[in-house]
Design a protein around this motif. Sequence first.
Motif, short mmCIF file in Angstrom:
data_model
loop_
_atom_site.label_atom_id
_atom_site.label_comp_id
_atom_site.label_asym_id
_atom_site.label_seq_id
_atom_site.Cartn_x
_atom_site.Cartn_y
_atom_site.Cartn_z
N ARG A 24 0.93 -0.94 0.12
CA ARG A 24 0.13 -0.02 -0.08
C ARG A 24 1.01 1.12 0.11
NH1 ARG A 24 -2.23 -0.92 4.14
NH2 ARG A 24 -1.34 0.39 5.67
N LEU A 25 1.97 1.43 0.70
CA LEU A 25 2.77 2.60 0.91
C LEU A 25 3.39 2.48 -0.56
CD1 LEU A 25 4.66 1.91 4.20
CD2 LEU A 25 2.97 3.76 3.76
N GLN A 26 3.86 1.65 -1.31
CA GLN A 26 4.59 1.82 -2.58
C GLN A 26 3.43 2.06 -3.46
OE1 GLN A 26 7.44 1.78 -3.09
NE2 GLN A 26 8.71 0.07 -2.48
N ALA A 27 2.36 1.57 -3.38
CA ALA A 27 1.11 2.26 -4.22
C ALA A 27 0.82 3.78 -4.07
CB ALA A 27 -0.01 1.26 -4.25
N SER A 28 0.82 4.04 -2.63
CA SER A 28 0.40 5.55 -2.60
C SER A 28 1.58 6.32 -2.90
CB SER A 28 0.33 5.69 -1.02
OG SER A 28 -0.77 5.01 -0.37
N GLY A 71 1.66 9.56 -6.07
CA GLY A 71 2.05 10.99 -5.70
C GLY A 71 1.62 11.24 -4.62
N GLU A 72 1.08 10.40 -3.48
CA GLU A 72 0.64 10.72 -2.16
C GLU A 72 2.02 11.03 -1.40
OE1 GLU A 72 -1.87 7.76 -0.88
OE2 GLU A 72 -3.30 8.15 -2.43
N PRO A 73 1.84 11.96 -0.34
CA PRO A 73 3.10 12.21 0.34
C PRO A 73 3.15 10.82 1.27
CG PRO A 73 1.00 13.31 1.49
CD PRO A 73 0.84 12.71 0.05
N VAL A 74 4.40 10.31 0.88
CA VAL A 74 4.88 9.08 1.71
C VAL A 74 6.33 9.31 2.06
CG1 VAL A 74 5.29 6.69 1.57
CG2 VAL A 74 3.14 7.62 0.73
N VAL A 104 8.99 3.72 4.01
CA VAL A 104 9.03 2.58 2.97
C VAL A 104 10.21 1.85 3.19
CG1 VAL A 104 9.08 1.91 0.34
CG2 VAL A 104 7.77 4.14 1.44
N ARG A 105 11.34 2.30 3.40
CA ARG A 105 12.61 1.28 3.33
C ARG A 105 12.57 0.83 4.83
NH1 ARG A 105 13.90 1.04 -1.52
NH2 ARG A 105 14.44 2.99 -2.55
N ALA A 106 11.75 1.31 5.82
CA ALA A 106 11.85 0.47 7.02
C ALA A 106 10.70 -0.51 7.04
CB ALA A 106 11.04 1.61 8.17
N ALA A 107 9.71 -0.48 6.30
CA ALA A 107 8.80 -1.58 5.86
C ALA A 107 9.62 -2.49 5.29
CB ALA A 107 7.68 -1.00 5.13
N GLU A 108 10.43 -2.35 4.09
CA GLU A 108 10.99 -3.35 3.37
C GLU A 108 12.01 -4.00 4.26
OE1 GLU A 108 13.96 -3.89 -0.61
OE2 GLU A 108 12.96 -1.65 -0.03
N SER A 109 12.74 -3.30 5.28
CA SER A 109 13.76 -3.83 6.15
C SER A 109 13.08 -4.98 7.05
CB SER A 109 14.55 -3.23 6.92
OG SER A 109 15.12 -2.11 5.92
N THR A 110 11.84 -4.42 7.60
CA THR A 110 11.07 -5.16 8.62
C THR A 110 10.54 -6.76 7.77
OG1 THR A 110 10.26 -3.38 9.56
CG2 THR A 110 9.02 -5.35 9.81
N LEU A 111 10.18 -6.54 6.50
CA LEU A 111 9.76 -7.60 5.59
C LEU A 111 10.88 -8.51 5.72
CD1 LEU A 111 7.54 -6.26 3.10
CD2 LEU A 111 6.79 -7.70 4.90
N LEU A 112 12.27 -8.13 5.23
CA LEU A 112 13.33 -9.08 5.06
C LEU A 112 13.79 -9.73 6.53
CD1 LEU A 112 15.41 -6.65 2.70
CD2 LEU A 112 14.11 -9.06 2.23
N LEU A 113 13.64 -8.85 7.42
CA LEU A 113 13.96 -9.63 8.86
C LEU A 113 13.01 -10.55 9.43
CD1 LEU A 113 15.80 -9.46 11.25
CD2 LEU A 113 14.49 -7.53 12.26
N GLN A 114 11.69 -10.29 9.04
CA GLN A 114 10.61 -11.21 9.45
C GLN A 114 10.69 -12.56 8.61
OE1 GLN A 114 6.83 -9.22 8.73
NE2 GLN A 114 6.75 -8.35 10.75
N ASN A 173 4.40 7.66 -10.42
CA ASN A 173 3.48 8.61 -10.83
C ASN A 173 2.10 7.74 -11.75
OD1 ASN A 173 4.69 10.88 -9.83
ND2 ASN A 173 6.06 11.03 -11.88
N THR A 174 1.79 6.65 -10.94
CA THR A 174 0.61 5.81 -11.80
C THR A 174 -0.59 6.67 -11.51
OG1 THR A 174 1.68 3.84 -11.06
CG2 THR A 174 -0.59 3.68 -11.50
N PRO A 175 -1.37 6.90 -12.39
CA PRO A 175 -2.62 7.66 -12.30
C PRO A 175 -3.70 7.00 -11.18
CG PRO A 175 -2.26 7.30 -14.74
CD PRO A 175 -1.15 6.34 -14.08
N PRO A 176 -4.48 7.80 -10.76
CA PRO A 176 -5.27 7.11 -9.68
C PRO A 176 -6.29 6.12 -10.48
CG PRO A 176 -5.22 9.74 -9.20
CD PRO A 176 -4.44 9.39 -10.63
#
Length: 490
Positions: A61-65, A69-72, A77-87, A124-127
Amino acid sequence: MSLKWVITAAVALLAALSLAAASALIVLTTYLHRTTVKMGEAVEGVRAAEDFEVSLLTFHRLQASRRRGEPVVESQVRAAESTLLLQLENALGESQSEEEQALLAHVQTTFNAYLAAQSRAPDNTPPGMTNLELNTRLEATLTPLNQLIALNINEARADQAEADRWDQMANEVGVGVAFLLVLGGGVLLVWMRRSVFRPLLGLSRAIHRYGTGDRALRAPLEGPTELCEMARTFNEMADTLDHQRDAQLAFLAGVAHDLRNPLSALRMSAALVTSGRVTEERMQKTMGLVRRQVSRLDRMVGDLLDATRIEAGRFELSLEDRDVRELVASVVELYESGGGSRELRLVMPEEPVRLRCDATRVEQVLHNLVSNALKYSPESSGVEVQVRHEGDEAWLCVVDQGIGISPEELSGLFAPFQRTGRAREKAPGVGIGLSVARRIVEAHGGRIEVESQPGRGSTFRVRLPLSRAEQDTPEPEAKPEPPDPSGSVH
């Protein structure tokens, strides 16, 4: 049946049942602990898979947002990816079964492909627009995750079912062991009541009634071996007491009879002396009779006193060095002076035979043996008294040609108050002379032996140790003795 073995077997059985119950409890708790650990691991696997799935969906969802162009924040994002790899790395390290490891490896492969697809996706994927490849990669990653969750759930359910089965089996084993314990205790109690308590109470009643005067009562021989032995011992004791009672009554009767004869003779002698119509010769014969009867009473009383001292443990000896030939000669001379139709012969060596002894007690033994030999020998027969030097012992032998003693009667010959059947018929007595004689000989460190055949006479042999000085003196060479024309010493 032995009470000892029954109790031992019962205790062993109860111990075995207790040990089996304890072993079953140990096995059950060990297995339940292992099952609990496995269920915990399965639950932990489900939790890890679900956490990874939630983290993956959040990352997606973060990647899609971000692409829309949503403020992310990029760091988020990098922390979420690191969490996935660690899990994923932790899940791979904690996996247990091969199937779980295979699913996690599949998850890792599809996740890596998903990350690669994320790096290739344009920004910049359109909504309203979605990346088909990313969704496909996401579904490919979620599919083995869901399979891994299902696998852990199924393993947890299987472990739960196995734990329930073992719990049911443990309940059945516990109920069975409890039933066996109650049954065994009940059977043991019933057996103890019938086979132990009842015979024990019977034995107690028999002892009580015997103590209150019922001398004919005997304990029943029933129950375990130990109680039968106790009852048999009590019955033997009761028989012995009855036998002793009969022996005491016979002893009293013998004492009364032995007292009556000399007392009657003394009463008649006293009546004759006081009548005033007695000659000098008759007076001498009467006084000789009185002396013999008084001597007889004195010996009988002495035997009774000696028997009492022996039983009380107060028998003492006055030891001195004596030539046993003198003692034997004085005893023989005493009986020869009393007259009689039986021949009394004395055979002894010329050299001294010295003993360390109580002279009075040794003479008492000889008096008893010579008196019995004369008493139980037929008229005009001979009694021989021998003194011999054999090694370091002196042998005093009294040989008669009397009624003899049977082998069965020899075993109880020296018991107090015991007299053989033929001896009771031949002459009255109380039956303590030989018992006292044996104890006197044993107190000197010697022994008394008997050789006898019914109808052919008896030989009583007293063996006493020589004095130490006599033992140290070498024996002189034997010299031939001149023949004795008379064959006797008078």
